[in-house]
Write a protein that holds these residues in place. Structure first.
Motif, PDB file in Angstrom:
ATOM      1  N   VAL A  15       0.857  -1.130  -0.146  1.00  0.00           N
ATOM      2  CA  VAL A  15      -0.230  -0.658   0.134  1.00  0.00           C
ATOM      3  C   VAL A  15       1.009   0.858  -0.131  1.00  0.00           C
ATOM      4  N   ALA A  16       1.170   1.866  -0.988  1.00  0.00           N
ATOM      5  CA  ALA A  16       1.480   3.522  -1.498  1.00  0.00           C
ATOM      6  C   ALA A  16       0.795   4.482  -0.819  1.00  0.00           C
ATOM      7  N   ALA A  17       1.102   5.497  -0.385  1.00  0.00           N
ATOM      8  CA  ALA A  17      -0.024   7.127  -0.193  1.00  0.00           C
ATOM      9  C   ALA A  17       1.509   8.044  -1.511  1.00  0.00           C
ATOM     10  N   PHE A  18       1.235   9.182  -1.383  1.00  0.00           N
ATOM     11  CA  PHE A  18       1.417  10.402  -2.457  1.00  0.00           C
ATOM     12  C   PHE A  18       0.818  11.429  -1.489  1.00  0.00           C
ATOM     13  N   VAL A  19       1.693  11.882  -0.717  1.00  0.00           N
ATOM     14  CA  VAL A  19       1.642  13.371   0.081  1.00  0.00           C
ATOM     15  C   VAL A  19       2.470  14.432   0.092  1.00  0.00           C
ATOM     16  N   GLY A  20       2.630  14.413  -1.307  1.00  0.00           N
ATOM     17  CA  GLY A  20       4.027  14.965  -0.903  1.00  0.00           C
ATOM     18  C   GLY A  20       5.367  14.636  -1.763  1.00  0.00           C
ATOM     19  N   ASN A  21       5.155  13.691  -0.959  1.00  0.00           N
ATOM     20  CA  ASN A  21       6.667  12.671  -0.549  1.00  0.00           C
ATOM     21  C   ASN A  21       5.434  10.675  -1.140  1.00  0.00           C
ATOM     22  N   ASN A  22       6.522   9.820  -1.189  1.00  0.00           N
ATOM     23  CA  ASN A  22       6.291   8.767  -1.847  1.00  0.00           C
ATOM     24  C   ASN A  22       6.357   7.494  -1.172  1.00  0.00           C
ATOM     25  N   TYR A  23       5.084   7.394   0.060  1.00  0.00           N
ATOM     26  CA  TYR A  23       5.898   6.353   1.215  1.00  0.00           C
ATOM     27  C   TYR A  23       4.431   4.541   0.586  1.00  0.00           C
ATOM     28  N   VAL A  24       5.553   3.792   1.151  1.00  0.00           N
ATOM     29  CA  VAL A  24       4.767   2.701   1.045  1.00  0.00           C
ATOM     30  C   VAL A  24       4.866   1.711   1.481  1.00  0.00           C
ATOM     31  N   THR A  25       4.248   0.469   2.449  1.00  0.00           N
ATOM     32  CA  THR A  25       4.345  -0.850   3.327  1.00  0.00           C
ATOM     33  C   THR A  25       3.707  -1.884   3.144  1.00  0.00           C
ATOM     34  N   ALA A  26       4.299  -2.589   3.188  1.00  0.00           N
ATOM     35  CA  ALA A  26       3.684  -3.836   3.082  1.00  0.00           C
ATOM     36  C   ALA A  26       3.303  -5.008   4.378  1.00  0.00           C
ATOM     37  N   ALA A  27       1.884  -4.476   3.745  1.00  0.00           N
ATOM     38  CA  ALA A  27       1.044  -5.392   4.723  1.00  0.00           C
ATOM     39  C   ALA A  27       0.630  -7.178   4.693  1.00  0.00           C
TER      40      ALA A  27
END
Length: 298
Positions: A209-221
């Motif tokens: 799951v990745a989120a874009f809020v100015g920076n790109n963040y991703v986690t493995a669930a």
């Protein structure tokens, strides 16, 4: 599907303009050039790049064989180089966009697989460059919309796994189908919008799951035995954001790191997290990358 892809690709094989064109490899010794085909001959995990001899505006198709750890796109002769020293505009096998060494957009397009055909249209003039893609005949839209990059751009490929090959064929700009034609599917995968945009992709043992809020963040669930999820610590880029964006950035990071469940409720996607429950609706693909998104251009 196989017959359709063969027709898609081999309809270009007899176009006369690809004669006397060839690949240039990056000097790493990990690529073999066979006419319009690039073959990875290294031991693996050592990225090697090839540059096509024809540049400027045009349309090309890439036929992929082997694992999908690769990149397809454009670079100039001045920014071509070995490994991750190359600088350009690329659609990666993971479905992300990169500039050669760094991630630019997560979840922009579908993951690539063996026997896929990727179309690429390059529109270049004095003040703007646009690069758009298609995947197995389905248009994905514009990946890069870059102002003021005047160098002539050439198709470029990066390979890094044994057995990988990419074959290129020039096509006709007027018959290219790269306008976005994607639609929402069933399940969780794809791009979604809510308090912030997210992208979800299935892996063998987890959801990315990745989120874009100015920076790109991703986690493995990780998928637990009871069907619940356990998310790891999000990792991402480190661009300095203005104060008003930092609050949302922190909220997104806490949300990603606390994911416990994902489900569909009709057209909506519901994600449960210790950082708060969020609802999302289907979103168009990630937006095009612009000059300000490309670190080496700024």
């Amino acid at each position: 599907k196989v017959k359709r892809l063969q027709l898609l690709f081999y309809s270009f094989r007899f176009l006369p303009q690809h004669r006397n064109m060839s690949w240039t490899e990056d000097g790493s010794g990990n690529l073999k050039v066979e006419g319009d085909k690039l073959v990875y001959t290294g031991a693996g995990h050592n990225k090697a790049n090839g540059l096509w001899s024809q540049g400027g505006s045009g349309y090309w198709q890439f036929k992929i064989q082997g694992e999908s750890a690769l990149s397809l796109g454009v670079t100039s002769r001045a920014t071509f180089g070995p490994g991750y020293n190359i600088r350009g505009l690329f659609y990666n096998g993971s479905g992300n966009l990169s500039e050669g060494g760094k991630l630019v957009r997560t979840g922009w397009g579908p993951r690539l697989a063996d026997n896929d055909v990727v179309g690429m249209k390059v529109e270049q003039n004095t003040d703007r460059t646009r690069v758009s893609f298609s995947h197995n005949g389905v248009g994905l839209g514009t990946a890069f919309d870059i102002a003021n990059w005047g160098d002539e751009l050439c198709p470029a490929v990066g390979l890094e796994k044994q057995g990988q090959t990419v074959t290129i064929m020039p096509g006709d700009m007027s018959s290219s189908r790269t306008d976005d034609a994607r639609r929402a599917g069933e399940g969780f995968e794809g791009n979604w919008t809510g308090a912030f945009p997210i992208n979800i992709r299935r892996q063998p043992n987890d959801w990315r799951v990745a989120a874009f809020v100015g920076n790109n963040y991703v986690t493995a669930a990780k998928i637990n035995a009871d069907g619940s999820l356990s998310a790891g610590m999000p990792v991402g880029t480190q661009k300095m954001l203005p104060p008003e964006q930092r609050v949302l950035e922190e909220k997104a990071k806490q949300f990603l790191g606390g994911i416990t469940g994902i489900r569909r409720e009709g057209e909506r996607l519901v994600v449960e997290s210790t950082g708060g429950r969020q609802e999302f609706t289907y979103a168009p693909p990630a937006s095009s990358a612009h000059r300000e998104d490309i670190p080496w251009m700024n």
